[in-house]
Scaffold this motif. Structure first.
Motif, PDB file in Angstrom:
ATOM      1  N   LYS A 207       0.843  -1.182   0.000  1.00 36.91           N
ATOM      2  CA  LYS A 207       0.000   0.000   0.000  1.00 36.91           C
ATOM      3  C   LYS A 207       0.884   1.240   0.000  1.00 36.91           C
ATOM      4  CE  LYS A 207      -4.425  -1.341   1.973  1.00 36.91           C
ATOM      5  NZ  LYS A 207      -5.481  -0.901   2.907  1.00 36.91           N
ATOM      6  N   TYR A 208       0.559   2.144  -0.917  1.00 37.35           N
ATOM      7  CA  TYR A 208       1.268   3.417  -0.983  1.00 37.35           C
ATOM      8  C   TYR A 208       0.241   4.538  -0.881  1.00 37.35           C
ATOM      9  CZ  TYR A 208       3.869   7.370  -2.885  1.00 37.35           C
ATOM     10  OH  TYR A 208       4.450   8.603  -3.073  1.00 37.35           O
ATOM     11  N   ARG A 209       0.348   5.315   0.181  1.00 39.59           N
ATOM     12  CA  ARG A 209      -0.609   6.396   0.449  1.00 39.59           C
ATOM     13  C   ARG A 209      -2.055   5.880   0.363  1.00 39.59           C
ATOM     14  NH1 ARG A 209       1.196  11.525  -2.999  1.00 39.59           N
ATOM     15  NH2 ARG A 209      -0.819  12.229  -2.198  1.00 39.59           N
ATOM     16  N   GLY A 210      -2.240   4.682   0.899  1.00 38.40           N
ATOM     17  CA  GLY A 210      -3.569   4.085   0.990  1.00 38.40           C
ATOM     18  C   GLY A 210      -3.959   3.223  -0.191  1.00 38.40           C
ATOM     19  N   TYR A 211      -3.249   3.318  -1.321  1.00 35.68           N
ATOM     20  CA  TYR A 211      -3.655   2.612  -2.543  1.00 35.68           C
ATOM     21  C   TYR A 211      -2.845   1.334  -2.740  1.00 35.68           C
ATOM     22  CZ  TYR A 211      -6.879   6.251  -3.780  1.00 35.68           C
ATOM     23  OH  TYR A 211      -7.955   7.101  -3.761  1.00 35.68           O
ATOM     24  N   CYS A 212      -3.550   0.283  -3.135  1.00 32.44           N
ATOM     25  CA  CYS A 212      -2.987  -1.064  -3.225  1.00 32.44           C
ATOM     26  C   CYS A 212      -2.310  -1.324  -4.564  1.00 32.44           C
ATOM     27  CB  CYS A 212      -4.080  -2.109  -3.046  1.00 32.44           C
ATOM     28  SG  CYS A 212      -4.903  -2.086  -1.444  1.00 32.44           S
ATOM     29  N   SER A 213      -1.340  -2.214  -4.524  1.00 34.00           N
ATOM     30  CA  SER A 213      -0.787  -2.817  -5.737  1.00 34.00           C
ATOM     31  C   SER A 213      -0.955  -4.327  -5.621  1.00 34.00           C
ATOM     32  CB  SER A 213       0.689  -2.455  -5.905  1.00 34.00           C
ATOM     33  OG  SER A 213       1.426  -2.743  -4.727  1.00 34.00           O
ATOM     34  N   ASP A 214      -0.759  -5.023  -6.733  1.00 34.44           N
ATOM     35  CA  ASP A 214      -0.975  -6.472  -6.758  1.00 34.44           C
ATOM     36  C   ASP A 214      -0.294  -7.036  -7.995  1.00 34.44           C
ATOM     37  OD1 ASP A 214      -1.905  -9.008  -6.232  1.00 34.44           O
ATOM     38  OD2 ASP A 214      -4.014  -8.565  -6.579  1.00 34.44           O
ATOM     39  N   MET A 215       0.505  -8.061  -7.823  1.00 36.78           N
ATOM     40  CA  MET A 215       1.181  -8.671  -8.964  1.00 36.78           C
ATOM     41  C   MET A 215       1.478 -10.131  -8.638  1.00 36.78           C
ATOM     42  SD  MET A 215       4.533  -7.363 -11.074  1.00 36.78           S
ATOM     43  CE  MET A 215       5.716  -7.532  -9.744  1.00 36.78           C
ATOM     44  N   THR A 216       1.442 -10.979  -9.660  1.00 41.31           N
ATOM     45  CA  THR A 216       1.841 -12.378  -9.511  1.00 41.31           C
ATOM     46  C   THR A 216       2.821 -12.736 -10.619  1.00 41.31           C
ATOM     47  OG1 THR A 216      -0.365 -12.927  -8.685  1.00 41.31           O
ATOM     48  CG2 THR A 216       1.053 -14.765  -9.281  1.00 41.31           C
ATOM     49  N   ARG A 217       3.851 -13.449 -10.224  1.00 36.68           N
ATOM     50  CA  ARG A 217       4.789 -14.020 -11.181  1.00 36.68           C
ATOM     51  C   ARG A 217       5.051 -15.472 -10.802  1.00 36.68           C
ATOM     52  NH1 ARG A 217       3.485 -10.243 -13.617  1.00 36.68           N
ATOM     53  NH2 ARG A 217       4.756  -8.569 -14.515  1.00 36.68           N
ATOM     54  N   THR A 218       5.323 -16.278 -11.821  1.00 38.34           N
ATOM     55  CA  THR A 218       5.704 -17.671 -11.621  1.00 38.34           C
ATOM     56  C   THR A 218       7.069 -17.863 -12.261  1.00 38.34           C
ATOM     57  OG1 THR A 218       3.367 -18.304 -11.769  1.00 38.34           O
ATOM     58  CG2 THR A 218       5.007 -20.062 -11.945  1.00 38.34           C
ATOM     59  N   GLY A 219       8.045 -18.321 -11.468  1.00 40.81           N
ATOM     60  CA  GLY A 219       9.410 -18.410 -11.964  1.00 40.81           C
ATOM     61  C   GLY A 219      10.030 -19.786 -11.788  1.00 40.81           C
ATOM     62  N   TYR A 220      11.131 -19.997 -12.526  1.00 37.33           N
ATOM     63  CA  TYR A 220      11.887 -21.242 -12.463  1.00 37.33           C
ATOM     64  C   TYR A 220      13.161 -21.001 -11.662  1.00 37.33           C
ATOM     65  CZ  TYR A 220      14.873 -25.097 -14.008  1.00 37.33           C
ATOM     66  OH  TYR A 220      15.715 -26.184 -14.049  1.00 37.33           O
ATOM     67  N   PHE A 221      13.394 -21.835 -10.643  1.00 48.67           N
ATOM     68  CA  PHE A 221      14.603 -21.721  -9.831  1.00 48.67           C
ATOM     69  C   PHE A 221      15.626 -22.745 -10.331  1.00 48.67           C
ATOM     70  CE2 PHE A 221      17.054 -22.829  -5.920  1.00 48.67           C
ATOM     71  CZ  PHE A 221      17.711 -21.613  -5.784  1.00 48.67           C
ATOM     72  N   GLY A 222      16.662 -22.240 -10.991  1.00 51.42           N
ATOM     73  CA  GLY A 222      17.673 -23.115 -11.569  1.00 51.42           C
ATOM     74  C   GLY A 222      19.068 -22.755 -11.107  1.00 51.42           C
ATOM     75  N   LYS A 223      20.072 -23.213 -11.845  1.00 53.33           N
ATOM     76  CA  LYS A 223      21.468 -22.966 -11.478  1.00 53.33           C
ATOM     77  C   LYS A 223      21.796 -21.481 -11.441  1.00 53.33           C
ATOM     78  CE  LYS A 223      23.244 -27.356 -13.239  1.00 53.33           C
ATOM     79  NZ  LYS A 223      24.185 -28.014 -14.200  1.00 53.33           N
ATOM     80  N   GLU A 224      21.131 -20.721 -12.286  1.00 53.82           N
ATOM     81  CA  GLU A 224      21.405 -19.281 -12.346  1.00 53.82           C
ATOM     82  C   GLU A 224      20.492 -18.485 -11.410  1.00 53.82           C
ATOM     83  OE1 GLU A 224      21.200 -18.092 -16.402  1.00 53.82           O
ATOM     84  OE2 GLU A 224      22.890 -19.361 -17.032  1.00 53.82           O
ATOM     85  N   GLY A 225      19.753 -19.196 -10.583  1.00 54.39           N
ATOM     86  CA  GLY A 225      18.899 -18.507  -9.629  1.00 54.39           C
ATOM     87  C   GLY A 225      17.467 -18.389 -10.112  1.00 54.39           C
TER      88      GLY A 225
END
Length: 347
Positions: A207-225
């Motif tokens: 929340k920034y100054r009362g207003y919401c944000s929202d995000m989703t990500r799906t990632g692969y965890f491999g040798k490079e992070g």
């Protein structure tokens, strides 16, 4: 005289610039009364802002009784209220023996806020930009120190990056899901440990100054992070197909957004892609929701929603595929409807 009554904290903030957990705001014509108890008197005096209402601050131990004493002076008043907002006990006390006409309208205040001003859009985008930054910081941490860490620990660290050591409140309790736990759209953190080759779903907002944000990500965890980029290279071909299906579904829905469309048509754009790929029954929620002071506002972007999109509406676009006990993939961004289509906020 027409007016309304509210006690939802975000609605209070919208109308007065201040909110607390025990207050009622009553508006009649150009008059307003902010009614709370003595614990909040000083803060209310400091933060209530001048609005289109001439607001009087009233301090009392019994909010309902105070509202009743005001309404008795306006026997012909018509008051809009949200029946989802008041308990049966409080509402029965409020209306007893009053000549006031109370008009029920669920979510009327969210309807009032459904079209965002330029200032509100800028605040939501500023919130989302800070959210993006937290996602990047969290991904760097996972890349360096995330291997063999429990999901519950990663959930704890995620809140640190999002809150920036107490600088920001969170829009909601973040979701951190590894592999099969990611198949639960609102997963609680488990004791599963992150290993190379795992999928990680992360859904969060601040929340920034009362207003919401929202995000989703799906990632692969491999040798490079780990990266929360939308371009992911999974080693499992089935998982890659599912991920690409969700990404294409989201892109198609966002590209198709135009003023005047029905919300159900946006949902259909995403759902058709997933249906054709053979995963329709695994897309178990709506395509999106409005956002602002509340994390879930209007419009609802669902298969049944007949809301007509208008310029200034802000909502999420977040298709997903969830195979129980195996994996879950979701990609989410916030968009604002403009005359030219959808603009992704914070990107």
């Amino acid at each position: 005289m027409e007016g309304f009554i509210i006690q939802n904290e975000n609605a209070l903030y919208f109308e007065t610039g201040y909110s607390c957990d025990n207050a009622i705001f009553l508006a009649l014509g150009d008059k307003g009364w902010f009614i709370t108890d003595g614990r909040y008197e000083v803060e209310a005096q400091e933060h209530i802002k001048t609005t289109k209402y001439d607001i009087q601050l009233q301090i009392t131990r019994d909010l309902i009784r105070n509202v009743r004493s005001i309404l008795k002076k306006y026997p012909k008043a018509q008051i809009l209220y949200n029946p989802q907002e008041f308990s049966v006990f409080d509402f029965e006390r409020l209306k007893a023996d009053l000549k006031t006409k109370f008009i029920p309208k669920p979510n009327f205040h969210q309807e009032k806020r459904i079209i965002k001003t330029q200032e509100e859009i800028q605040l939501i985008e500023a919130s989302q930009k800070r959210n993006f930054r937290a996602f990047r910081q969290f991904a760097k941490f996972i890349s360096k120190k995330g291997e063999n860490k429990r999901e519950s620990f990663l959930h704890f660290k995620a809140k640190e990056f999002l809150g920036q050591k107490g600088k920001y409140d969170l829009s909601f309790n973040p979701i951190v899901g590894i592999n099969g736990n990611a198949a639960k759209p609102h997963a609680l953190p488990s004791k599963d440990k992150l290993q190379q080759g795992d999928l990680l779903l992360f859904d969060a907002g601040i929340k920034y100054r009362g207003y919401c944000s929202d995000m989703t990500r799906t990632g692969y965890f491999g040798k490079e992070g780990l990266s929360f980029s939308k371009e992911q290279d999974f080693k499992n071909s089935t998982l890659q197909k599912i991920y690409d299906t969700v990404r294409i579904a989201q892109e198609r829905a966002i590209k198709g957004i135009k003023p005047g469309m029905l919300a159900c048509d946006i949902d259909a754009l995403a759902r058709e892609v997933i249906d054709k790929a053979g995963y329709g029954k695994y897309f178990v929620h709506s395509t999106g929701h409005g956002i602002g002071l509340d994390i879930h506002e209007l419009p609802i972007i669902s298969a049944k929603s007949k809301a007509k999109l208008e310029e200034g509406m802000v909502f999420s676009v977040e298709p997903g595929i969830y195979l129980p006990n195996q994996l879950g993939v979701r990609i989410e961004d916030l968009v604002v409807v403009t005359s030219k289509g959808a603009k992704i906020l914070g990107d």
